[in-house]
Design an enzyme around this catalytic site. Structure first.
Site, PDB file in Angstrom:
ATOM      1  N   SER A  36       0.829  -1.207   0.000  1.00 29.98           N
ATOM      2  CA  SER A  36       0.000   0.000   0.000  1.00 29.98           C
ATOM      3  C   SER A  36       0.862   1.254   0.000  1.00 29.98           C
ATOM      4  CB  SER A  36      -0.925  -0.010   1.222  1.00 29.98           C
ATOM      5  OG  SER A  36      -1.646   1.199   1.327  1.00 29.98           O
TER       6      SER A  36
ATOM      7  N   GLU B  25       6.045   2.683  14.597  1.00 29.41           N
ATOM      8  CA  GLU B  25       7.130   1.759  14.228  1.00 29.41           C
ATOM      9  C   GLU B  25       6.694   0.801  13.122  1.00 29.41           C
ATOM     10  OE1 GLU B  25       9.989  -1.694  16.218  1.00 29.41           O
ATOM     11  OE2 GLU B  25       9.022  -0.208  17.524  1.00 29.41           O
TER      12      GLU B  25
ATOM     13  N   GLU C 141      -1.481   5.627  22.526  1.00 25.49           N
ATOM     14  CA  GLU C 141      -1.686   5.445  21.090  1.00 25.49           C
ATOM     15  C   GLU C 141      -1.874   3.969  20.754  1.00 25.49           C
ATOM     16  OE1 GLU C 141      -0.972   5.084  16.815  1.00 25.49           O
ATOM     17  OE2 GLU C 141       0.147   4.129  18.431  1.00 25.49           O
TER      18      GLU C 141
END
Length: 315
Positions: free
Chosen positions: A71, A97, A130
């Site tokens: 992608s 990461e 997150e």
């Protein structure tokens, strides 16, 4: 302005974590508008970025990374990573990461990043929040992240936080202020309350390494891991292989474990019987000939066990 779900009317006990959580929500995933005065995304070479060594999420599914890499070859990296500056022109990844790894596979030279001046503590909290927002986070890593936040809340080490949580779970009236802090934190994190976390979450950290690794790499469901861990450790490898190769259901795994129990009971039965009957008083009640024989057998057994335990090369 959009309401920050980590903010609470008035001062949150443990205000340092309250401010960190507020900032983490602003900085993670672009959920809130950018903080005034903070720079927008800019490009950095992949070689300038290094992974966070304190990142508990060590497993990255290779098939998923390859899909993301394909992608990125077409669309590029749409969501910037967050990094914090280190020495010698290097930057530590706070979050993103997975995108960094996929960008390497895609052959990209640079990625968009948000550079933020953060302390190690700030970076840790932001990374935890997150990651906890991601649906694909496995239970082991989820528990690790939440425990880090609890430790940060109370200003203690994660190992100490485990003991504090257990104590508060058993005696919630002993520290009502700490309980209030926990309730607020877990309400904002969502999915479970702190009491459930202590009962159902913390046991994940006691899983044997072999089983914990299978949970972390996404091949073993956590609820099956808990069942498997209850079996004797020498059977873990065999049972794990059966679960993974045969796709055993929970019921089938219970049956596999149950088949081990009769054999284990049979092995333990003679020892249990001897342990119950063996005492100085019981020996003194035996006829002289039988007592002498029993004492001789006990001496031989003691010597045998002593020799075996001290013999080299048995491990």
């Amino acid at each position: 302005m959009t309401k920050n779900r980590f903010q609470k009317p008035g001062q949150l006990p443990g205000g340092s974590l309250g401010s960190l959580l507020s900032r983490s929500l602003q900085l993670s995933g672009a959920i809130l508008p950018a903080v005034l005065g903070e720079a927008g995304p800019q490009l950095l070479p992949l070689s300038a970025l290094i992974a966070n060594p304190r990142q508990p999420r060590r497993f990255f599914d290779q098939a998923s990374l390859q899909q993301l890499a394909q992608s990125l070859k077409v669309q590029g990296v749409l969501q910037p990573l967050m990094v914090r500056p280190l020495d010698a022109g290097h930057y530590e990844i706070v979050y993103g990461e997975r995108r960094w790894r996929a960008a390497q596979l895609a052959g990209l030279d640079e990625v968009p990043v948000l550079i933020r001046e953060l302390s190690a503590a700030e970076a840790e909290v932001i990374s935890a929040v997150e990651n906890l927002q991601r649906e694909d986070l496995n239970r082991y890593d989820e528990v690790t992240y939440k425990l880090r936040l609890v430790a940060q809340l109370f200003g203690i080490a994660p190992d100490e936080a485990i003991q504090v949580l257990k104590r508060l779970r058993a005696q919630p009236d002993s520290q009502p202020e700490q309980v209030a802090q926990l309730e607020h934190l877990f309400t904002q994190l969502g999915r479970e309350q702190w009491r459930s976390f202590v009962t159902n979450g913390l046991p994940a950290l006691r899983l044997p390494p072999l089983i914990a690794q299978a949970v972390q790499d996404g091949t073993l469901d956590y609820s099956k891991a808990v069942l498997l861990a209850r079996a004797p450790q020498r059977h873990h490898k065999t049972l794990l292989r059966r679960v993974l190769t045969r796709s055993l259901t929970h019921a089938e795994l219970r049956e596999e474990i149950a088949r081990l129990e009769p054999a284990l009971s049979e092995q333990a039965a003679p020892l249990s019987t001897v342990k119950r009957q063996l005492s100085a008083r019981r020996l003194s009640q035996l006829p002289a000939e039988r007592r002498q024989r029993a004492e001789k057998l006990i001496s031989e057994l003691a010597a045998l066990l002593s020799d075996e335990l001290g013999a080299p090369g048995l491990e």
